[in-house]
Design a protein around this motif. Structure first.
Motif, PDB file in Angstrom:
ATOM      1  N   VAL A 155      55.598  86.900  12.825  1.00 29.58           N
ATOM      2  CA  VAL A 155      55.669  86.302  11.533  1.00 29.58           C
ATOM      3  C   VAL A 155      55.573  86.569  10.414  1.00 29.58           C
ATOM      4  O   VAL A 155      56.168  86.405   9.302  1.00 29.58           O
ATOM      5  CB  VAL A 155      54.374  85.171  11.677  1.00 29.58           C
ATOM      6  CG1 VAL A 155      54.061  84.271  10.593  1.00 29.58           C
ATOM      7  CG2 VAL A 155      54.977  84.358  12.945  1.00 29.58           C
ATOM      8  N   VAL A 156      54.929  88.045  10.283  1.00 32.14           N
ATOM      9  CA  VAL A 156      54.596  88.729   8.906  1.00 32.14           C
ATOM     10  C   VAL A 156      56.139  89.175   8.562  1.00 32.14           C
ATOM     11  O   VAL A 156      56.597  89.159   7.437  1.00 32.14           O
ATOM     12  CB  VAL A 156      53.821  89.849   9.250  1.00 32.14           C
ATOM     13  CG1 VAL A 156      53.709  90.800   7.831  1.00 32.14           C
ATOM     14  CG2 VAL A 156      52.333  89.058   9.154  1.00 32.14           C
ATOM     15  N   TYR A 157      56.794  89.778   9.480  1.00 31.00           N
ATOM     16  CA  TYR A 157      58.148  90.147   9.362  1.00 31.00           C
ATOM     17  C   TYR A 157      58.761  89.179   8.939  1.00 31.00           C
ATOM     18  O   TYR A 157      59.856  89.519   8.027  1.00 31.00           O
ATOM     19  CB  TYR A 157      58.773  90.944  10.813  1.00 31.00           C
ATOM     20  CG  TYR A 157      60.100  91.197  10.529  1.00 31.00           C
ATOM     21  CD1 TYR A 157      60.354  92.640  10.181  1.00 31.00           C
ATOM     22  CD2 TYR A 157      61.148  90.687  11.125  1.00 31.00           C
ATOM     23  CE1 TYR A 157      61.375  93.223   9.928  1.00 31.00           C
ATOM     24  CE2 TYR A 157      62.469  91.189  11.072  1.00 31.00           C
ATOM     25  CZ  TYR A 157      62.366  92.507  10.388  1.00 31.00           C
ATOM     26  OH  TYR A 157      63.804  93.020  10.427  1.00 31.00           O
ATOM     27  N   GLU A 158      59.090  88.101   9.468  1.00 29.12           N
ATOM     28  CA  GLU A 158      59.857  86.821   8.961  1.00 29.12           C
ATOM     29  C   GLU A 158      59.143  86.472   7.639  1.00 29.12           C
ATOM     30  O   GLU A 158      60.252  86.293   6.556  1.00 29.12           O
ATOM     31  CB  GLU A 158      59.583  85.693   9.773  1.00 29.12           C
ATOM     32  CG  GLU A 158      60.129  85.972  11.286  1.00 29.12           C
ATOM     33  CD  GLU A 158      60.061  84.537  12.271  1.00 29.12           C
ATOM     34  OE1 GLU A 158      59.301  83.725  11.703  1.00 29.12           O
ATOM     35  OE2 GLU A 158      60.056  84.917  13.371  1.00 29.12           O
ATOM     36  N   LEU A 159      58.203  86.619   7.274  1.00 28.05           N
ATOM     37  CA  LEU A 159      57.543  86.331   5.841  1.00 28.05           C
ATOM     38  C   LEU A 159      58.207  87.112   4.828  1.00 28.05           C
ATOM     39  O   LEU A 159      58.557  86.938   3.668  1.00 28.05           O
ATOM     40  CB  LEU A 159      56.158  86.211   5.998  1.00 28.05           C
ATOM     41  CG  LEU A 159      55.622  84.877   6.393  1.00 28.05           C
ATOM     42  CD1 LEU A 159      53.779  85.261   6.470  1.00 28.05           C
ATOM     43  CD2 LEU A 159      55.638  83.781   5.499  1.00 28.05           C
ATOM     44  N   MET A 160      58.059  88.565   5.230  1.00 27.06           N
ATOM     45  CA  MET A 160      58.552  89.605   4.351  1.00 27.06           C
ATOM     46  C   MET A 160      60.125  89.235   3.849  1.00 27.06           C
ATOM     47  O   MET A 160      60.409  89.454   2.734  1.00 27.06           O
ATOM     48  CB  MET A 160      58.388  91.074   4.908  1.00 27.06           C
ATOM     49  CG  MET A 160      57.200  91.210   5.194  1.00 27.06           C
ATOM     50  SD  MET A 160      55.905  91.479   3.713  1.00 27.06           S
ATOM     51  CE  MET A 160      54.469  92.207   4.447  1.00 27.06           C
ATOM     52  N   ALA A 161      60.912  89.055   4.995  1.00 27.72           N
ATOM     53  CA  ALA A 161      62.467  88.580   4.562  1.00 27.72           C
ATOM     54  C   ALA A 161      62.290  87.552   3.919  1.00 27.72           C
ATOM     55  O   ALA A 161      63.397  87.389   2.870  1.00 27.72           O
ATOM     56  CB  ALA A 161      62.766  88.847   6.124  1.00 27.72           C
ATOM     57  N   ARG A 162      61.584  86.284   4.073  1.00 31.71           N
ATOM     58  CA  ARG A 162      61.925  85.080   3.554  1.00 31.71           C
ATOM     59  C   ARG A 162      61.538  85.135   2.000  1.00 31.71           C
ATOM     60  O   ARG A 162      62.054  84.460   1.204  1.00 31.71           O
ATOM     61  CB  ARG A 162      61.139  83.913   4.145  1.00 31.71           C
ATOM     62  CG  ARG A 162      61.783  82.903   3.867  1.00 31.71           C
ATOM     63  CD  ARG A 162      61.022  81.673   4.637  1.00 31.71           C
ATOM     64  NE  ARG A 162      62.092  81.661   6.059  1.00 31.71           N
ATOM     65  CZ  ARG A 162      61.859  80.805   6.932  1.00 31.71           C
ATOM     66  NH1 ARG A 162      61.268  79.840   6.501  1.00 31.71           N
ATOM     67  NH2 ARG A 162      62.746  80.865   7.796  1.00 31.71           N
ATOM     68  N   LEU A 163      60.315  85.991   1.893  1.00 32.85           N
ATOM     69  CA  LEU A 163      59.929  86.014   0.543  1.00 32.85           C
ATOM     70  C   LEU A 163      60.487  87.176  -0.167  1.00 32.85           C
ATOM     71  O   LEU A 163      60.037  87.314  -1.531  1.00 32.85           O
ATOM     72  CB  LEU A 163      58.314  86.172   0.511  1.00 32.85           C
ATOM     73  CG  LEU A 163      57.438  85.036   1.176  1.00 32.85           C
ATOM     74  CD1 LEU A 163      55.988  85.187   1.331  1.00 32.85           C
ATOM     75  CD2 LEU A 163      57.824  83.784   0.098  1.00 32.85           C
ATOM     76  N   GLN A 164      61.351  88.043   0.319  1.00 28.91           N
ATOM     77  CA  GLN A 164      61.704  89.093  -0.244  1.00 28.91           C
ATOM     78  C   GLN A 164      60.719  90.034  -0.874  1.00 28.91           C
ATOM     79  O   GLN A 164      60.805  90.616  -2.127  1.00 28.91           O
ATOM     80  CB  GLN A 164      62.856  88.760  -1.268  1.00 28.91           C
ATOM     81  CG  GLN A 164      64.136  88.093  -0.607  1.00 28.91           C
ATOM     82  CD  GLN A 164      64.878  87.532  -1.723  1.00 28.91           C
ATOM     83  OE1 GLN A 164      64.578  87.828  -2.999  1.00 28.91           O
ATOM     84  NE2 GLN A 164      65.941  87.051  -1.400  1.00 28.91           N
ATOM     85  N   ALA A 165      59.756  90.451   0.126  1.00 25.78           N
ATOM     86  CA  ALA A 165      58.462  91.161  -0.215  1.00 25.78           C
ATOM     87  C   ALA A 165      58.438  92.577   0.298  1.00 25.78           C
ATOM     88  O   ALA A 165      59.099  92.866   1.377  1.00 25.78           O
ATOM     89  CB  ALA A 165      57.263  90.381   0.164  1.00 25.78           C
ATOM     90  N   ARG A 166      57.997  93.503  -0.359  1.00 26.65           N
ATOM     91  CA  ARG A 166      58.005  94.807  -0.165  1.00 26.65           C
ATOM     92  C   ARG A 166      56.930  95.226   0.876  1.00 26.65           C
ATOM     93  O   ARG A 166      56.803  95.931   1.883  1.00 26.65           O
ATOM     94  CB  ARG A 166      57.881  95.576  -1.310  1.00 26.65           C
ATOM     95  CG  ARG A 166      58.955  95.621  -2.034  1.00 26.65           C
ATOM     96  CD  ARG A 166      59.015  96.662  -3.123  1.00 26.65           C
ATOM     97  NE  ARG A 166      58.224  96.465  -4.059  1.00 26.65           N
ATOM     98  CZ  ARG A 166      58.052  95.455  -5.179  1.00 26.65           C
ATOM     99  NH1 ARG A 166      59.281  94.973  -5.469  1.00 26.65           N
ATOM    100  NH2 ARG A 166      57.084  95.293  -6.159  1.00 26.65           N
ATOM    101  N   ASN A 167      55.515  94.367   0.640  1.00 28.11           N
ATOM    102  CA  ASN A 167      54.496  94.438   1.416  1.00 28.11           C
ATOM    103  C   ASN A 167      53.801  93.348   1.487  1.00 28.11           C
ATOM    104  O   ASN A 167      54.058  92.310   0.881  1.00 28.11           O
ATOM    105  CB  ASN A 167      53.648  95.761   0.794  1.00 28.11           C
ATOM    106  CG  ASN A 167      53.379  95.680  -0.648  1.00 28.11           C
ATOM    107  OD1 ASN A 167      53.054  94.443  -0.985  1.00 28.11           O
ATOM    108  ND2 ASN A 167      53.466  96.663  -1.128  1.00 28.11           N
ATOM    109  N   ARG A 168      52.521  93.451   1.957  1.00 29.98           N
ATOM    110  CA  ARG A 168      51.717  92.073   2.319  1.00 29.98           C
ATOM    111  C   ARG A 168      51.256  91.343   0.905  1.00 29.98           C
ATOM    112  O   ARG A 168      51.221  90.176   0.736  1.00 29.98           O
ATOM    113  CB  ARG A 168      50.664  92.542   3.344  1.00 29.98           C
ATOM    114  CG  ARG A 168      50.636  92.713   4.608  1.00 29.98           C
ATOM    115  CD  ARG A 168      49.786  93.258   5.516  1.00 29.98           C
ATOM    116  NE  ARG A 168      48.783  92.138   5.929  1.00 29.98           N
ATOM    117  CZ  ARG A 168      48.494  91.558   7.100  1.00 29.98           C
ATOM    118  NH1 ARG A 168      49.631  92.241   8.076  1.00 29.98           N
ATOM    119  NH2 ARG A 168      47.871  90.934   7.638  1.00 29.98           N
ATOM    120  N   ALA A 169      50.728  92.538   0.055  1.00 28.75           N
ATOM    121  CA  ALA A 169      50.208  91.951  -1.099  1.00 28.75           C
ATOM    122  C   ALA A 169      51.225  91.311  -2.077  1.00 28.75           C
ATOM    123  O   ALA A 169      51.224  90.263  -2.530  1.00 28.75           O
ATOM    124  CB  ALA A 169      49.783  93.385  -2.023  1.00 28.75           C
TER     125      ALA A 169
END
Length: 129
Positions: free
Chosen positions: A103-117
């Motif tokens: 889920v975190v991996y999908e979130l990173m892709a969907r939000l185009q984020a570099r890390n959790r923060a």
């Protein structure tokens, strides 16, 4: 007034407090952690003062770049914003750590984020959490 109380008081009028002043207040607050309500207010203030993307030539329609999240992604993101690790998130949501990692991996892709923060910051900017 201590630095933490200073951060949680209402925002002053635009232009009266520079971002440097707020960063200095955070350093004085103690262990370097920022309370979640203060983070939301600071990110919201930054978004309010950002230039209008619709004014730029070739800009997308307003709201077109806001990602849609599933209920599970929103739950994981909310727990991430509270500072919990994958193991705690998995126990809280009654799923495996492997599921949380996916889920975190999908979130990173969907939000185009570099890390959790960065994912949490983007979610707060888009009012997803």
């Amino acid at each position: 007034m201590n630095a933490l109380a200073e951060l949680t008081r209402p925002l002053p009028a635009p232009g009266s407090a520079s971002p440097t002043d707020r960063r200095d207040l955070l350093r004085l607050a103690g262990d370097g952690r920022m309370p979640y309500p203060a983070l939301v207010r600071l990110l919201g203030a930054a978004a309010a003062h950002a230039p209008d993307p619709a004014a730029a030539p070739g800009a997308r329609a307003a709201g077109a770049d806001v990602p849609r999240l599933t209920a599970r992604q929103t739950a994981v993101l909310t727990l991430m914003a509270e500072g919990h690790g994958n193991a705690v998130i998995a126990r809280t949501l009654s799923c495996s750590e492997h599921t949380v990692k996916n889920v975190v991996y999908e979130l990173m892709a969907r939000l185009q984020a570099r890390n959790r923060a960065h994912a949490v910051a983007r979610a707060v900017r888009h009012s997803l959490i």
